[in-house]
Design a protein around this motif. Structure first.
Motif, PDB file in Angstrom:
ATOM      1  N   ILE A  22     -57.484  14.224 -23.221  1.00 18.26           N
ATOM      2  CA  ILE A  22     -56.995  15.379 -23.978  1.00 18.26           C
ATOM      3  C   ILE A  22     -56.187  14.940 -25.197  1.00 18.26           C
ATOM      4  N   LEU A  23     -55.217  14.063 -24.994  1.00 19.72           N
ATOM      5  CA  LEU A  23     -54.351  13.666 -26.115  1.00 19.72           C
ATOM      6  C   LEU A  23     -55.119  12.979 -27.233  1.00 19.72           C
ATOM      7  N   LEU A  59     -47.917  20.533 -24.294  1.00 19.79           N
ATOM      8  CA  LEU A  59     -48.814  19.896 -23.332  1.00 19.79           C
ATOM      9  C   LEU A  59     -48.847  20.670 -22.018  1.00 19.79           C
ATOM     10  N   MET A  76     -55.134  13.942 -19.061  1.00 12.49           N
ATOM     11  CA  MET A  76     -54.305  14.352 -20.198  1.00 12.49           C
ATOM     12  C   MET A  76     -54.081  13.189 -21.161  1.00 12.49           C
ATOM     13  N   TYR A  80     -52.154  22.942 -20.828  1.00  5.95           N
ATOM     14  CA  TYR A  80     -53.014  22.257 -19.863  1.00  5.95           C
ATOM     15  C   TYR A  80     -52.663  22.554 -18.402  1.00  5.95           C
ATOM     16  N   ILE A 114     -54.382  21.286 -28.327  1.00  7.64           N
ATOM     17  CA  ILE A 114     -54.685  20.851 -26.960  1.00  7.64           C
ATOM     18  C   ILE A 114     -55.579  21.863 -26.257  1.00  7.64           C
ATOM     19  N   ALA A 127     -57.040  15.654 -29.118  1.00  7.41           N
ATOM     20  CA  ALA A 127     -56.182  16.602 -29.856  1.00  7.41           C
ATOM     21  C   ALA A 127     -55.244  15.911 -30.836  1.00  7.41           C
ATOM     22  N   THR A 132     -49.533  22.322 -31.935  1.00  8.51           N
ATOM     23  CA  THR A 132     -49.889  21.355 -30.897  1.00  8.51           C
ATOM     24  C   THR A 132     -50.573  22.041 -29.720  1.00  8.51           C
TER      25      THR A 132
END
Length: 750
Positions: free
Chosen positions: A650-651, A471, A646, A475, A624, A654, A620
């Motif tokens: 985003i989460l 993450l 996020m 990001y 992302i 993704a 992962t």
């Protein structure tokens, strides 16, 4: 301006080449995908091919029938076969030992026991099928110990088996009862002693105990009689049995009552207890020792067959207990005959039906009618591939048996089994031992549990580190730093797992044991220190914070992490002395009751987590980073913070890729072999304790497959373990793909 000719020969050739390449690529990709599916299918069917014979039943067919060999020699008291099942032995009440061909009954040779003139054999006892040592109880109260043996030679390259009789303790009859015939006799012949016990027609028990003394020069064995006191048992005594360790004597009386005597002190036997083996309506028709002499097999007049053995309670006292009942036969049991090398046995009932059982699998492998004439005697070949029946009509029947894997059943593989010598039922994997009396224990439950335990602790350590790292890297981190960090982490995946296992087993495990408090101090202090550092950093003056380029500030955590690690292990001895009386391992064991092994799940979790982190991190991070930028820009433009963007944008977007990363990482952890092989105690136990080791399915296959006999039960069960891993991975991946597609369809509208 010249016109563009799209139909020129050059462009047409280009189109044809491109079409050809497209079709070639399409065909290649399709062929590759189909090849993968075919390869997986072939693996599935090959594993199934190796596993299916485990669950097949037994087969039996008759080879020949003939008259009893040398019937004039008397009534048969004992029947047996040698290793190749080519020669059978018949011992009669006239003291004759007849060796004959198993297929046609032709007599090979006959020998006579050196009994006193006029003495006949009234009883016969068998020390064990494997030893072939017998004791003949004579009508004059004496006993002769002898052994039927076979010499194998190869004249003219053809096998020749020559039977003969040996007398391990000499040909002189041993005095047992004072001139009184014995209706039953028991014998145990160990390296250091000879034990005889017999029952007279007057229901009196007699015994003799001899210490052996071997002459090292000549090899001759001399006997020295030792003190022995036999118990007085009331009632009608049918049989006396003595276990191979000369510790317990079992006396069957009044058709159903079993009295157990502790004879470890030979001159002062103690009654350990009594139990009725059947109900008052039924009577015991046969009782025999199972292979090893630890269990008793009991058959009764109702056709019920049960297994009994000595069990030790919490007060270190022993009692005889019924462990299991087997599927009953159709009529009263006549003969019970145990196998020589497995914990299986065969039963013939009054209806002429043969039933083949395996004890711990609690499985009736076969039940088939043999003949209408009752069977009086039965013999099983040492390899359990031939059976010899003697019927009451004077006929002998010779049969072939195909029964390769009787020890396998669903309960034996997945349920608790009460094994001999255990205080209670348990899950046990133990495929080999040093003695022939050993019973293989093939429970897959502790191996499957160990596989999930290792994967659980590895994922517990790897998941938060990998996902949180991905993450931040995808990001928040500066692009220039990301281009260095991501390849460095992915490079970790190239490190051979055998190196990780080697380091974990030889360095990290003893280091963790010596600095156990420091490990927990690190786990507690590290997140607190990072949070405090982050809070302090964001509240520093901008002038100081702007000295570090934006996105590069994570590098400041490196010295902090190193300092916290060093500090935690430096104060570890002081923490251990202050809180755990100077020894945390002993404190865990003695005060908390938690067992501690040096190579345990914590070591495996750390080492295997290190191996799994690159896989989860890489997938992962890509998931992302692949989220369209306009989604995050739009969220920020609408006033959301970076953290809100996020978490809420985003989460979810993704999440299919993150879920795939977790499933792939879990698959890697489940199938890992070398780390769990080298960094655990490799002990197949079922204990969730993080300080205990385990054995996984993959590690078990790696350890034991080279030692297994091709085609054996052990060999096929290892393939079954591989099949279980295959099925588990298949269903996990299928479920993961289903969840991933659901997540994709749910969040594709964002």
């Amino acid at each position: 301006m010249p016109e563009l000719d799209l139909e020129s020969p050059q462009i047409l050739r280009y189109r044809k080449r491109r079409a050809f390449k497209d079709k070639l690529a399409q065909a290649s990709i399709g062929l590759g995908g189909v090849s993968v599916i075919v390869a997986i299918t072939l693996i599935f069917f090959y594993l199934l091919y190796e596993v299916l014979p485990l669950f097949g039943g037994a087969e039996i067919h008759e080879v020949s029938t003939y008259d009893v060999a040398q019937v004039e020699s008397g009534e048969t008291l004992y029947l047996a076969m040698e290793e190749q099942a080519e020669i059978a032995t018949r011992v009669t009440d006239q003291g004759k030992i007849v060796f004959f061909n198993t297929e046609n009954g032709d007599v090979i040779t006959t020998e006579t026991l050196p009994a006193a003139p006029g003495a006949t054999v009234t009883s016969l006892g068998n020390a064990s099928s494997a030893s072939r040592v017998l004791a003949a109880g004579l009508s004059d109260g004496t006993a002769i110990v002898f052994k039927h043996s076979y010499k194998v030679t190869y004249p003219n390259d053809e096998r020749l088996i020559t039977p003969f009789i040996e007398y391990p303790v000499g040909q002189e009859p041993l005095r047992l009862a004072p001139g009184i015939p014995l209706k039953s006799i028991s014998v145990r012949n160990t390296e250091s002693a000879l034990f005889l016990a017999g029952v007279s027609q007057q229901d009196q028990i007699y015994g003799a105990y001899y210490q052996k003394d071997e002459n090292f020069m000549t090899g001759e064995i001399s006997l020295e009689e030792a003190d022995l006191e036999m118990p007085n048992v009331s009632g009608h005594i049918e049989n006396v049995l003595v276990d191979p360790t000369l510790s317990w004597m079992f006396v069957l009386s009044d058709q159903r009552k079993l009295s157990v005597y502790d004879i470890r002190d030979k001159d002062a036997p103690q009654l350990n207890g009594s139990v009725n083996l059947t109900s008052d309506k039924n009577s015991v028709t046969d009782i025999q020792f199972l292979l090893g002499g630890a269990s008793l097999l009991v058959g009764d007049s109702a056709g019920q067959v049960s297994q009994w053995f000595m069990v030790r309670d919490n007060e270190n006292k022993y009692r005889v207990e019924k462990v299991r009942d087997f599927q009953p036969v159709s009529a009263a049991t006549l003969v019970i005959e145990p196998e020589e090398r497995r914990k299986g046995f065969m039963v013939v009932d009054a209806a002429g039906k043969l039933s083949i059982y395996y004890s711990t699998a609690n499985r009736m492998v076969l039940s088939e009618s043999m003949a209408s004439t009752p069977v009086s005697m039965m013999a099983i070949a040492p390899r359990a591939n031939r059976i010899l029946f003697e019927m009451e009509n004077g006929k002998v029947s010779f049969w072939n048996v195909d029964n390769e894997h009787p020890e396998i059943s669903w309960s034996a593989l997945w349920q608790e089994i009460w094994y001999e010598g255990y205080e209670e039922p348990d899950y046990v994997w133990q495929s080999s031992a040093a003695t022939n009396d050993f019973e293989p224990k093939y429970s897959l439950s502790p191996l499957a549990f160990g596989t999930l335990k290792a994967a659980f602790y590895a994922m517990l350590i790897a998941t938060p580190l990998a996902i949180c790292g991905a993450l931040y890297t995808a990001y928040f981190m500066a692009p220039s730093l990301r281009r260095k960090v991501k390849p460095a982490i992915e490079l970790m995946e190239a490190l051979p797992t055998v190196i990780l296992g080697f380091l974990a087993g030889l360095f990290f495990a003893p280091f963790m044991e010596s600095n156990l408090p420091g490990v927990f101090v690190v786990l507690m202090l590290m997140p607190i220190a990072i949070l405090i550092f982050g809070f302090v950093w964001v509240n520093l003056p901008q002038k100081i914070r702007h000295m570090i380029p934006e996105g590069w500030d994570p590098l400041l955590l490196i010295p902090l992490v190193l300092f916290i690690g060093w500090f935690s292990f430096e104060i570890s001895p002081f923490v251990e002395q202050l809180l755990f009386a100077g020894d945390m391992r002993n404190w865990l064991t003695n005060e908390v009751g938690i067992d501690f092994d040096q190579r345990n799940a914590l070591v495996v979790g750390a080492a295997m987590g290190f191996a799994v982190i690159p896989t989860i991190f890489s997938i992962t991070e890509d998931a992302i980073f692949s989220v369209p930028k306009h989604l995050s820009y739009g969220s920020l433009a609408l006033g959301a913070t970076q953290w809100q963007t996020m978490v809420r944008v985003i989460l979810p977007t993704a999440s299919p890729g993150i879920f795939s990363a977790l499933m792939i990482g879990m698959g890697r952890a489940v199938g890992e072999t070398m780390i769990v092989l080298m960094a655990t105690g490799n002990t197949p136990i079922m204990d969730i304790n993080i300080f205990e080791g385990m054995r996984t399915l993959s590690a078990n296959i790696a350890v034991e497959m080279p030692e297994s006999e091709v085609g054996s039960s052990h060999f096929r069960i290892l393939f079954l373990a591989a099949f279980v891993l295959f099925i588990f991975t298949f269903f996990v991946n299928t479920a993961a793909e289903f969840v991933r597609q659901r997540l994709r369809s749910k969040y594709s509208v964002i």
